[in-house]
Design an enzyme around this catalytic site. Structure first.
Site, PDB file in Angstrom:
ATOM      1  CG  HIS A 316      -8.302  20.382  69.928  1.00  0.00           C
ATOM      2  ND1 HIS A 316      -7.508  19.468  70.276  1.00  0.00           N
ATOM      3  CD2 HIS A 316      -8.361  21.251  71.139  1.00  0.00           C
ATOM      4  CE1 HIS A 316      -7.210  19.444  71.585  1.00  0.00           C
ATOM      5  NE2 HIS A 316      -7.524  20.562  72.153  1.00  0.00           N
ATOM      6  NE  ARG A 542      48.957  30.914  34.519  1.00  0.00           N
ATOM      7  CZ  ARG A 542      48.447  30.241  33.570  1.00  0.00           C
ATOM      8  NH1 ARG A 542      47.588  30.484  32.794  1.00  0.00           N
ATOM      9  NH2 ARG A 542      49.358  29.136  33.347  1.00  0.00           N
ATOM     10  CG  ASP A 649      49.917  30.449  43.734  1.00  0.00           C
ATOM     11  OD1 ASP A 649      49.870  30.574  42.629  1.00  0.00           O
ATOM     12  OD2 ASP A 649      49.598  29.274  44.188  1.00  0.00           O
ATOM     13  NE  ARG A1058      86.552  47.923  22.559  1.00  0.00           N
ATOM     14  CZ  ARG A1058      87.171  46.592  22.184  1.00  0.00           C
ATOM     15  NH1 ARG A1058      87.770  46.566  21.020  1.00  0.00           N
ATOM     16  NH2 ARG A1058      86.726  45.712  22.828  1.00  0.00           N
ATOM     17  CB  SER A1096      91.920  42.535  20.143  1.00  0.00           C
ATOM     18  OG  SER A1096      92.410  42.744  18.926  1.00  0.00           O
TER      19      SER A1096
END
Length: 1231
Positions: A316, A542, A649, A1058, A1096
């Protein structure tokens, strides 16, 4: 008397005790005290301490002795020194001597110090201010804080942490509370210290059970933020309990805090020691006395909260009552203020808004019940917006909040937290306290996992998710935590090892996203728990090496060998590919179970997300082979091969093939029973920030189109990652649907190891550079929560590093191989000699009959019925057209036990209404597939074959990728994809370039996929003309695929057979006709199917049949496809016997031997022309113009071209111009 000038105040006893120990044995005292104690001189004591003594007289004697008169003590023995009034009072108080039998002990040490300190405190004229402060906000916010800490790093925040910090903030406003009284030169003086050093009264219990009190100081508190204050507080307390306080800790305390409320004291007036201006006391938290007998429900109904009593005992002489009262009022206001709590939450990284102080809302309980239900709905719909999912927390000042999720928005306050409301089954209850509701909602939707499922339309799926998510968090067992840590150790150690040993080499590391390893491990483990057959992984580059090593189980030695570039030439055919594109296969064994499961990683290119549809097709093929499918009623084995797909992302949001692949998820021809998607969300794409690379809130928003649940999870919380992975697998097994996990993390390095990301994202990488990795933060959390010891964590990491080092040294010792040019893969697969592709007439008839073997009551469309009848007629009589020739080839293969899969846009009917492979009942919509009848022998036994025909979605990229993948998963299947028009195949150019044309050379990955590409100049404009023959011929090398443009139904028939029967796993590209589908000359006889094989090179029928005279021919027109029929018609019209038309049915590999044999039959030829409809810079000429002269230099060295002029577009947009150009080609050919 106490030494008032001592810097240690009431701690002096401890210093003296340490001095005595130091004097006897210096090593028994912490070295930090030695310098101080060497020249320390303790204050003399009146007498040495004595052991307690007891009066030994009998009880009767005790009583008599107690009654005997005693000599009054001298005033000097009883009066406290200092205050005269106190001394006089003491002198008047006669203290009787100990009675017989009483225990008598001389006080020493701490007890003696208390005597001194308390006596000294009497000299300080004090007064005390008292204030009752509402404690409810303090209690509620502390609950929020500690719940978050419990789920993350561990630890707790005490009430004293918060009150002490509020005290320090109040001192900033009232610095007088921090000063103390002294005398300088005999004059009263107030000293205001430069800093606030807060003394904490710490109660210590010795080994003998005796309690003592020390006051240690937290220095320079006014400079600290809350987190720093808590750290300093905990450090002081820990060192006090460990006996490691130093002299510095005791000196210079300016204001003290004592909390007798911890032992239940409600109101305390502590003593103030010399050298301080104030001591603040904290009482227990209690309801007001008049309500302590009320029930909790009644207290909550009335809005009564607990109070905490604060006292300020001050000197005080230098502090006045008004200052002390205002000081307590400021602490009161701080504890209720938004700003104080905002700072506390930010400093502790609590991502949510604090509870706010407000007055009670007197609305009716019925109204509030509805508001609570609205709040629950809001969290279910919007809780993900408040979830703490970003490990970087770039905006640390921003709270994760949303108005819809705040209780105040819903007309609720903190006074409602302890009230009970009707919650209508939420978390399995009908009634709950709002506090418990909020706690569950926060834990379910706003911690490290954000859940999006409001877009799902099926209420059963939503309810299932709510039941799984809205449950009390169960921490993994210690064994499971150690296993998770071992996976993080493996992931981080692998990357660190490669970074150290192979400096500068590209590897696209997983650093910053290591939690994906325990996440994938958990997903695979859960698949094994369900008893599934295989997990097939598709992923970008990654982290791929890490996944190969730590998930698939590819030997480290093999990975390190690839880094060394030490490839064995005997095992390396083809171009090969970079190490982070390669695939592998392994066996996964459960750690905490008895099951195992096959795991494979499919090869992929650098083209992001290109592998997505390939993976789906591969898985579907494996499922079809196992034949579990959706027919399994209990669902446990249904779709027992699981696709696990990893994405980036930016790519997931940016690449259109993602949406195309997702669109396949629930289609009958493409469904795989759900894909587990894991997005490794680096929050950056190369150098591009999310705000520049997508328009959506999340990178996952595209997945909402198929009603997939989406989980956003913090990559720094591996336990959350593991929990989500298991939940995703369970959902997939329950509902056979895709699930998306968005794991937010970061990229420790640049796009590759040589890139510096700080150039374009400086702030982000300032944060990343100081960020502790997931392994370290998880280890600290486990240790902080007391789950493991530091030694256990270090031992696990050392073991793994040692393993890598051993393998690395072994690889260095392996045999070295010199670098050699890569060898071609062309000779690795050769067409077997004498391969027969003809079939018996009876099989043709059976196929023809199948088209009229309609089920009972089946009504074919009136325009389709004649087609069916015509087919039966052709099967018996000949004149077989193109469409039926194709169906004969496919049906015969089914009859021979082959699985035939045909898909494409409108392929069941055919773009040009030519195929009608599936018939639709005109009235009921029932479907009938005639060729499926060929899957059963005439005796009813199955052939083992199947005919699966599907209309595909309106997509090329994903659709072609899927069919390619199907052939990888089932090499024995005959898989055909048909373009609506060949022009549109360029929508799948990435699949063609990266997989179809080069997969064998790069990865040794074989495929026999067939592309049917309608092609031909017919005046329909630039986009309905060309399948871009030139592009496929440019891609062809090393026998990588067969490219053909047959001109007859029978040759097409033999080409397909084939391809299916030759045992070669290489793609077939067929440029199919449009107008020729109904050309009357473009038909084949039955003998062409039953007696010959694929040719062919074809001559004109007149020469083949020996009718025409080859010796008259001086000009040969080499051509291919439907142009032959226009040239033949013009030749017949002009009656040109000097000219012959030779068709190249196979464009690549060029049939050198057959072509030479054919041309050698024309001995008098002087001119060779290549005739094509396509512009000069397109079609076959750009390659043939170079290759034909090299192939047959003696004949074709001077070959010339006849075609349209070079054009940037495939054709004119005008049908009239087309007709003119077509005529010019014919005129030049016959000029």
């Amino acid at each position: 008397m106490a030494n008032i000038s001592s810097p240690f105040g009431q701690n002096e006893w401890l210093v003296e005790e340490m001095y005595r120990k130091f004097r006897d044995d210096p090593s028994s005292v912490d070295p930090s005290w030695h310098e101080f104690l060497v020249d320390y001189s303790p204050e003399p004591t009146s007498q040495p301490a004595a052991e307690p003594t007891r009066v030994t007289s009998p009880l009767v004697a005790e009583r008599a002795a107690a009654a005997a008169p005693q000599a009054p003590p001298k005033p000097a023995d009883t009066a406290a020194a200092g205050n005269g009034v106190v001394a006089a009072l003491a002198a008047k108080t006669a203290v009787p001597p100990p009675a017989e039998g009483d225990e008598v002990a001389v006080l020493r040490g701490a007890a003696a110090a208390v005597v001194k300190n308390m006596s000294a405190s009497l000299e300080v004229p004090t007064a005390t201010s008292v204030r009752a402060v509402p404690a409810k906000l303090l209690i509620d916010n502390r609950i929020v804080i500690n719940n978050q800490l419990k789920r993350t790093r561990g630890g707790k925040i005490s009430f004293t942490h918060l009150l002490g910090y509020a005290l320090v903030q109040a001192v900033k406003k009232f610095p007088n509370m921090n000063r103390h009284y002294t005398e300088v030169d005999g004059k009263p003086t107030a000293v205001t210290p430069a800093h606030t050093n807060l003394g904490l009264a710490i109660d210590l219990q010795g080994k003998d059970g005796k309690r003592s009190l020390v006051v240690a100081g937290i220095k320079r508190c006014e400079t600290m933020r809350f987190a720093q204050f808590v750290t300093a507080y905990e450090d002081i307390v820990r060192r006090a309990r460990d006996g490691k306080l130093t002299t510095e800790d005791f000196a210079g305390v300016t204001i003290s805090l004592t909390n007798p409320g911890t032992i239940g004291t409600v109101h305390s007036v502590p003593r103030l020691m010399p050298g301080q201006g104030a001591i603040i006391g904290v009482g227990a938290m209690e309801y007001p006395a008049e309500f302590q007998g009320a029930s909790e429900e009644r207290i909550a109904e009335l809005g009564i909260g607990k109070l905490i009593t604060l006292t300020s005992t001050y000197d005080h002489r230098i502090i006045q009552g008004a200052e002390s009262g205002d000081f307590l009022r400021t602490i009161h206001e701080l504890l209720l203020s938004d700003g104080f709590w905002d700072e506390v939450f930010r400093e502790l990284s609590i991502p949510y808004l604090p509870v706010r102080w407000s007055t009670d809302n007197p609305d009716s309980i019925v109204d509030k019940n509805a508001r609570v239900m609205n709040l629950i709905a809001a969290y279910r719909n919007r809780g993900h917006l408040m979830a703490d999912t970003d490990p970087l927390r770039l905006d640390k000042a921003r709270f994760r909040s949303h108005p819809d999720l705040e209780v105040l928005t819903h007309g609720l306050t903190l006074w409602d937290l302890d009230r009970v409301f009707k919650v209508d089954g939420f978390a399995g209850a009908q009634y709950k306290k709002l506090r418990d509701v909020l706690g569950l909602l926060r834990d379910a939707y706003c911690r490290h996992i954000g859940v999006e499922y409001a877009h799902i339309l099926d209420p059963e799926q939503k309810e299932w998710l709510e039941q799984r998510v809205e449950t009390k968090h169960v921490k993994p067992t210690v064994a499971q935590q150690k296993y998770i840590l071992s996976k993080l150790n493996a992931a981080e150690a692998f990357e660190t090892f490669l970074q150290t040993k192979y400096v500068g080499q590209k590897r696209f590391s997983l650093e910053g996203a290591e939690s994906v390893i325990p996440m994938m491990d958990a997903a695979i483990d859960q698949c094994a728990e369900h008893g599934l057959d295989e997990v097939v992984i598709g992923m970008p580059h990654r982290g791929r090496l890490n996944v190969l090593a730590n998930i698939v189980g590819k030997p480290y030695s093999q990975i390190f060998t690839e880094f060394e570039g030490n490839l064995n030439p005997s095992q390396a055919h083809g171009s090969g590919d970079v190490k982070y594109h390669l695939g592998a296969t392994g066996l996964y064994l459960q750690m905490f179970g008895d099951n195992d499961i096959q795991v494979s990683l499919t090869a992929n290119p650098s083209h992001l997300e290109a592998v997505d549809p390939v993976l789906e097709g591969l898985v579907r093929a494996k499922q079809d082979l196992l034949d579990h499918g959706s027919i399994d009623s209990d669902g446990q084995r249904a779709f027992s091969v699981v696709p696990l797909m990893l994405h980036g992302d930016a790519a997931f949001a940016g690449q259109g093939v993602v949406a195309e692949t997702l669109n396949l998820a629930n289609l009958p021809g493409y469904r795989v029973g759900g894909t587990i998607h894991i997005i490794v969300n680096n929050q950056i794409g190369f150098t591009t920030a999310p705000e520049y690379s997508r328009s959506s809130e999340y990178c996952t928003d595209v997945a909402k189109m198929i009603g997939a649940p989406i989980f956003h999870v913090n990559g720094d919380d591996p336990e959350a990652c593991v929990w989500v992975a298991r939940l995703a697998v369970d959902f997939r097994q329950r509902f056979k649907k895709d699930v998306v996990i968005d794991m937010l993390c970061y990229r420790r390095r640049g796009h590759n190891e040589g890139d510096d990301p700080s150039m374009t994202n400086p702030y982000v990488y300032d944060v990343v550079d100081t960020k502790r990795g997931a392994r370290k933060s998880y280890t600290e959390a486990l240790i902080g929560r007391g789950d493991i010891s530091m030694k256990e964590a270090e031992d696990a990491l050392r073991d793994y590093q040692g393993q890598l080092e051993r393998v690395f040294n072994e690889v260095r010792e392996l045999e070295k191989h010199g670098v050699q040019p890569s060898e071609s893969v062309e000779s690795d697969q050769m067409i077997p000699a004498g391969l027969a592709t003809a079939v018996d007439k009876s099989l043709l008839a059976r196929i023809g009959d199948a088209f009229l073997a309609l089920p009972n009551g089946f009504t074919a469309h009136p325009r389709v019925q004649p087609v069916l009848e015509k087919r039966r007629e052709m099967a018996y009589e000949g004149k077989i057209d193109w469409a039926f020739g194709e169906l004969l080839a496919l049906g015969s293969l089914v009859a021979e036990g082959k699985l035939v899969r045909l898909s494409g846009q409108d392929s069941r009917r055919g773009t040009f209404s030519q195929r009608h492979s599936v018939l639709i009942d005109r009235h009921t919509g029932e479907e009938f597939t005639p060729l499926q009848l060929l899957a059963t022998n005439s005796d009813g036994s199955p052939t083992g074959g199947k005919f699966l025909v599907y209309d595909s979605p309106l997509s090329e990229y994903a659709a072609v990728g899927f069919e390619y993948g199907y052939t990888v998963g089932n090499p024995d299947a005959v898989v055909l994809w048909e373009a609506q028009f060949g022009d549109f195949v360029n929508g799948a150019q990435s699949i063609i370039d990266e997989f179809i044309s080069s997969g064998e050379a790069k990865w040794g990955q074989l495929s026999n996929v067939v592309l049917l590409l309608p092609h031909g100049h017919e005046g329909q404009g630039p986009d309905h003309t060309s399948a871009r023959i030139e592009r496929f011929l440019q891609l062809w090398a090393e026998g990588s695929m067969t490219i053909a443009m047959p001109s007859t139904p029978s040759n097409y028939f033999h080409l397909l057979r084939r391809h299916a029967l030759d045992g070669i796993q290489r793609p077939l590209i067929v440029f199919t006709p449009k107008s020729m589908l109904r050309h009357k000359a473009a038909v084949s006889e039955i003998k062409d199917f039953t007696e010959i094989k694929f040719r062919s090179v074809l001559e004109e029928p007149t020469y083949e049949d020996g009718i025409g005279d080859r010796n008259k021919v001086s000009r040969i027109l080499l051509t291919s496809g439907k142009l032959y029929y226009e040239l033949a018609a013009r030749k017949a019209k002009d009656n040109r016997n000097d000219l012959a038309i030779v068709r190249l049915e196979q464009l690549a590999p060029l049939p050198r031997r057959r072509l030479r044999e054919t041309l050698d039959r024309y001995e008098n030829v002087k001119e060779f022309f290549w005739v094509q409809e396509e512009p000069a810079n397109q079609g076959a000429w750009p390659r043939f113009g170079l290759e034909l002269p090299e192939l047959l230099p003696d004949k074709l060295a001077g070959i010339k071209r006849i075609s349209r002029r070079a054009m940037s577009a495939p054709s004119s947009g005008s049908s009239k111009v087309h007709a003119v150009e077509q005529q010019e080609i014919l005129d030049e050919a016959f000029g």
